[in-house]
Motif scaffolding. Structure first.
Motif, PDB file in Angstrom:
ATOM      1  N   PRO A  60       1.002  -1.610   0.103  1.00 12.22           N
ATOM      2  CA  PRO A  60      -0.465  -0.223  -0.143  1.00 12.22           C
ATOM      3  C   PRO A  60       1.102   1.309   0.371  1.00 12.22           C
ATOM      4  N   ASP A  61       2.336   1.399   0.142  1.00 16.96           N
ATOM      5  CA  ASP A  61       2.929   2.358   0.680  1.00 16.96           C
ATOM      6  C   ASP A  61       3.922   2.473  -0.390  1.00 16.96           C
ATOM      7  N   LEU A  62       3.556   4.239  -1.293  1.00 15.12           N
ATOM      8  CA  LEU A  62       3.386   4.443  -2.854  1.00 15.12           C
ATOM      9  C   LEU A  62       5.121   4.083  -3.202  1.00 15.12           C
ATOM     10  N   GLU A  63       6.470   4.356  -2.062  1.00 16.36           N
ATOM     11  CA  GLU A  63       7.792   5.106  -2.581  1.00 16.36           C
ATOM     12  C   GLU A  63       7.675   2.690  -2.872  1.00 16.36           C
ATOM     13  N   GLU A  92      -7.320   5.651 -11.501  1.00 16.48           N
ATOM     14  CA  GLU A  92      -7.267   5.783  -9.807  1.00 16.48           C
ATOM     15  C   GLU A  92      -6.062   6.868 -10.554  1.00 16.48           C
ATOM     16  N   ALA A  93      -5.986   8.192 -10.173  1.00 16.66           N
ATOM     17  CA  ALA A  93      -4.466   9.433  -9.712  1.00 16.66           C
ATOM     18  C   ALA A  93      -3.766   8.611  -9.082  1.00 16.66           C
ATOM     19  N   GLU A  94      -3.574   7.797  -8.152  1.00 19.53           N
ATOM     20  CA  GLU A  94      -2.485   7.328  -7.100  1.00 19.53           C
ATOM     21  C   GLU A  94      -2.165   6.567  -8.470  1.00 19.53           C
ATOM     22  N   LYS A  95      -2.937   5.912  -9.065  1.00 17.32           N
ATOM     23  CA  LYS A  95      -2.134   4.749 -10.151  1.00 17.32           C
ATOM     24  C   LYS A  95      -1.077   5.706 -10.843  1.00 17.32           C
ATOM     25  N   ILE A  96      -1.837   6.451 -11.535  1.00 15.47           N
ATOM     26  CA  ILE A  96      -1.165   7.224 -12.279  1.00 15.47           C
ATOM     27  C   ILE A  96       0.349   7.769 -11.997  1.00 15.47           C
ATOM     28  N   LYS A  97       0.081   9.034 -10.767  1.00 12.98           N
ATOM     29  CA  LYS A  97       1.048   9.456 -10.484  1.00 12.98           C
ATOM     30  C   LYS A  97       2.309   8.142 -10.349  1.00 12.98           C
ATOM     31  N   SER A  98       1.867   6.934 -10.198  1.00 12.03           N
ATOM     32  CA  SER A  98       3.148   6.345 -10.371  1.00 12.03           C
ATOM     33  C   SER A  98       3.432   5.973 -11.069  1.00 12.03           C
ATOM     34  N   PHE A  99       2.830   5.823 -12.541  1.00  8.49           N
ATOM     35  CA  PHE A  99       3.119   5.929 -13.531  1.00  8.49           C
ATOM     36  C   PHE A  99       4.224   6.573 -14.488  1.00  8.49           C
ATOM     37  N   CYS A 100       4.104   8.089 -13.889  1.00  7.74           N
ATOM     38  CA  CYS A 100       4.906   9.595 -14.250  1.00  7.74           C
ATOM     39  C   CYS A 100       5.704  10.075 -13.572  1.00  7.74           C
ATOM     40  N   ARG A 101       6.155   8.640 -12.058  1.00  6.55           N
ATOM     41  CA  ARG A 101       7.207   8.845 -11.400  1.00  6.55           C
ATOM     42  C   ARG A 101       8.202   7.597 -12.163  1.00  6.55           C
ATOM     43  N   LEU A 102       7.607   6.901 -12.652  1.00  8.54           N
ATOM     44  CA  LEU A 102       8.358   5.164 -13.798  1.00  8.54           C
ATOM     45  C   LEU A 102       8.356   5.684 -15.228  1.00  8.54           C
ATOM     46  N   ALA A 103       7.932   6.343 -16.074  1.00 11.27           N
ATOM     47  CA  ALA A 103       7.566   6.520 -16.791  1.00 11.27           C
ATOM     48  C   ALA A 103       9.155   6.913 -18.026  1.00 11.27           C
ATOM     49  N   GLY A 104      10.176   7.239 -17.378  1.00 15.98           N
ATOM     50  CA  GLY A 104      10.826   7.221 -17.457  1.00 15.98           C
ATOM     51  C   GLY A 104      11.809   6.060 -17.655  1.00 15.98           C
ATOM     52  N   GLU A 125      -3.946  18.439 -10.979  1.00 16.59           N
ATOM     53  CA  GLU A 125      -2.215  18.010 -11.028  1.00 16.59           C
ATOM     54  C   GLU A 125      -1.332  17.080 -11.483  1.00 16.59           C
ATOM     55  N   ILE A 126      -2.964  15.669 -11.982  1.00 13.80           N
ATOM     56  CA  ILE A 126      -2.130  15.118 -12.979  1.00 13.80           C
ATOM     57  C   ILE A 126      -1.193  15.777 -14.318  1.00 13.80           C
ATOM     58  N   LYS A 127      -2.301  16.958 -15.101  1.00 10.51           N
ATOM     59  CA  LYS A 127      -0.944  17.013 -15.509  1.00 10.51           C
ATOM     60  C   LYS A 127       0.376  17.530 -15.449  1.00 10.51           C
ATOM     61  N   LYS A 128       0.311  18.091 -14.341  1.00  7.92           N
ATOM     62  CA  LYS A 128       1.581  19.306 -14.055  1.00  7.92           C
ATOM     63  C   LYS A 128       2.582  17.731 -13.779  1.00  7.92           C
ATOM     64  N   LEU A 129       2.360  16.873 -13.356  1.00  3.55           N
ATOM     65  CA  LEU A 129       2.899  15.385 -13.408  1.00  3.55           C
ATOM     66  C   LEU A 129       3.168  14.823 -14.897  1.00  3.55           C
ATOM     67  N   CYS A 130       2.438  14.666 -15.759  1.00  7.92           N
ATOM     68  CA  CYS A 130       2.787  14.770 -16.607  1.00  7.92           C
ATOM     69  C   CYS A 130       3.391  15.472 -17.985  1.00  7.92           C
ATOM     70  N   LEU A 131       4.010  16.473 -17.421  1.00  8.26           N
ATOM     71  CA  LEU A 131       4.916  17.434 -17.819  1.00  8.26           C
ATOM     72  C   LEU A 131       5.839  17.505 -17.004  1.00  8.26           C
ATOM     73  N   LYS A 132       6.479  16.740 -15.959  1.00 10.02           N
ATOM     74  CA  LYS A 132       7.608  16.993 -15.285  1.00 10.02           C
ATOM     75  C   LYS A 132       8.007  15.576 -16.088  1.00 10.02           C
ATOM     76  N   ALA A 133       7.384  14.149 -16.070  1.00 12.25           N
ATOM     77  CA  ALA A 133       7.699  13.031 -16.305  1.00 12.25           C
ATOM     78  C   ALA A 133       8.147  13.466 -18.148  1.00 12.25           C
ATOM     79  N   ALA A 134       7.278  14.359 -18.699  1.00 14.19           N
ATOM     80  CA  ALA A 134       8.017  14.693 -20.509  1.00 14.19           C
ATOM     81  C   ALA A 134       8.465  15.575 -20.623  1.00 14.19           C
ATOM     82  N   ALA A 135       9.304  16.523 -19.235  1.00 17.15           N
ATOM     83  CA  ALA A 135      10.289  16.913 -19.753  1.00 17.15           C
ATOM     84  C   ALA A 135      11.871  16.121 -18.984  1.00 17.15           C
ATOM     85  N   ASP A 136      11.416  15.081 -18.277  1.00 12.67           N
ATOM     86  CA  ASP A 136      12.546  13.845 -17.277  1.00 12.67           C
ATOM     87  C   ASP A 136      12.609  13.130 -19.341  1.00 12.67           C
ATOM     88  N   ILE A 137      11.743  12.707 -19.437  1.00  8.67           N
ATOM     89  CA  ILE A 137      12.076  12.464 -21.235  1.00  8.67           C
ATOM     90  C   ILE A 137      12.741  12.649 -21.906  1.00  8.67           C
TER      91      ILE A 137
END
Length: 165
Positions: A60-63, A92-104, A125-137
């Motif tokens: 259950p812990d995201l990290e 689910e927002a939490e799962k999409i947030k996880s994806f954004c952190r692992l997209a790279g 909030e998700i759009k901002k995470l998408c942007l960060k993931a896109a910048a990393d990629i």
């Protein structure tokens, strides 16, 4: 009886999980022990890595989950990519947030496709995470056509007021 080393490490990691405090510290230590055992064997089978990391992949812990997926990626890339793709397609927002952190970890083409899918109907909030993931990629040395797609995504975010500095 004699037990295989991986089973002994798994038993040790479970013991640490139960005894260490705080709980997240014990989980991280358990994953570190498993990673050490897996990396000590040059011929680690994907199924061994998967079975050892399975309890952490559903934690259950995201990290803890993120760290387990990253560890699995080293030994069973197709399975880790399947998990990451599943996170992107979850509603689910939490799962999409996880994806954004692992997209790279995904192939850039796949990551960009999934980011574009998510972006179309995402909350701010998700759009901002998408942007960060896109910048990393974008900064990871990808082909020019993918950079252009990521730039269009960022321009759309900025145009719609999602980017605030």
């Amino acid at each position: 009886p004699s037990f295989p080393p991986s089973l002994l490490f798994f038993q040790t990691s479970k013991k640490i999980l139960l005894e260490e405090q705080p709980e997240e510290y014990g989980k991280v230590t358990g994953i570190e022990i498993i990673e050490a055992e897996l990396s000590s064997d040059n011929n680690t089978e994907a199924s061994v890595a998967r079975s050892l990391l399975e309890p952490f992949l559903n934690d259950p812990d995201l990290e803890t989950r993120l760290r387990a997926v990253k560890a699995l990626y080293k030994y069973d890339r197709p399975e880790a990519e399947k998990i990451i793709t599943g996170l992107a397609r979850a509603k689910e927002a939490e799962k999409i947030k996880s994806f954004c952190r692992l997209a790279g970890l995904l192939r850039p083409e796949t990551a960009v496709d999934l980011l574009e899918e998510i972006y179309s109907g995402a909350a701010p909030e998700i759009k901002k995470l998408c942007l960060k993931a896109a910048a990393d990629i974008k900064n990871s040395g990808i082909p020019e056509n993918l950079k252009q797609r990521l730039e269009r995504l960022a321009a759309s975010l900025e145009k719609n007021g999602w980017i605030t500095d």
